[in-house]
Design a protein around this motif. Structure first.
Motif, PDB file in Angstrom:
ATOM      1  N   GLN A 127      -1.788  -2.306  -2.532  1.00  0.00           N
ATOM      2  CA  GLN A 127      -2.262  -2.107  -3.903  1.00  0.00           C
ATOM      3  C   GLN A 127      -1.914  -3.335  -4.735  1.00  0.00           C
ATOM      4  O   GLN A 127      -1.132  -3.270  -5.673  1.00  0.00           O
TER       5      GLN A 127
ATOM      6  N   CYS B 153      -0.745  -4.086  -8.790  1.00  0.00           N
ATOM      7  CA  CYS B 153      -0.078  -2.960  -9.437  1.00  0.00           C
ATOM      8  C   CYS B 153       1.125  -3.431 -10.248  1.00  0.00           C
ATOM      9  O   CYS B 153       1.378  -2.924 -11.329  1.00  0.00           O
TER      10      CYS B 153
ATOM     11  N   ASP C 193       6.231  -1.454  -8.626  1.00  0.00           N
ATOM     12  CA  ASP C 193       5.002  -0.714  -8.350  1.00  0.00           C
ATOM     13  C   ASP C 193       5.289   0.780  -8.412  1.00  0.00           C
ATOM     14  O   ASP C 193       6.156   1.274  -7.710  1.00  0.00           O
TER      15      ASP C 193
END
Length: 161
Positions: free
Chosen positions: A98, A101, A156
């Motif tokens: 991800q 993030c 995150d």
């Protein structure tokens, strides 16, 4: 985590234990061979988040609640600790999965998107000139998860629902 003694058993506790045993019995098909909870036991089902033997974050959330309540009733937190480990391994993406993030800006957490009158009108154009406020929980969540004993110690943050 400090754990206090569970209160005396109630009728709810026995009902709950019966449900827990049914859901966690491997022959009932609620979990994959890797221990990942399925959204449904059916292998072919058509529903918004699910096309059969798949999972969702909602399923992991329910599993965490189920094992937390089992720990409360039984005093045995092994199932909860295992559920948390499996959730972290299979459902919470790491920073590589991800990207970006950690660039989250709590002072500008979103871009406004108006409601549309019909599904055919989506996606709507986003409007960055509309003020959206700031995220009042970001600092607390980041601090908590940076110092959490079983977390990845990064900024995150992912929220299960």
């Amino acid at each position: 985590m400090a754990v206090t003694a569970a209160p005396a058993a109630t009728g709810y506790d026995q009902w709950f234990l019966n449900l827990y045993n049914q859901l966690t019995n491997s022959s009932n098909g609620y979990f994959s061979p890797k221990g990942i909870p399925y959204h449904s036991v059916e292998q072919l089902i058509v529903e918004a988040p699910d096309y059969g033997h798949e999972t969702t974050s909602e399923t992991f959330s329910y599993w965490l609640w189920l094992t937390a309540d089992f720990g409360r009733v039984s005093g045995d937190w092994t199932a909860f600790n295992n559920a948390w480990s499996v959730t972290m391994q299979y459902d919470v993406p790491n920073a590589a999965n991800q990207p970006g993030c950690s660039a989250y800006n709590a002072s500008s957490p979103a871009t406004y998107g108006p409601e549309a009158a019909s599904p055919a009108s989506y996606p709507v154009a986003l409007n960055s000139s509309v003020p959206v406020g700031s995220d009042p929980l970001s600092a607390e969540l980041t601090s908590t998860y940076l110092h959490c004993g079983s977390c990845r110690h990064t900024a995150d943050v992912i929220q299960l629902h």
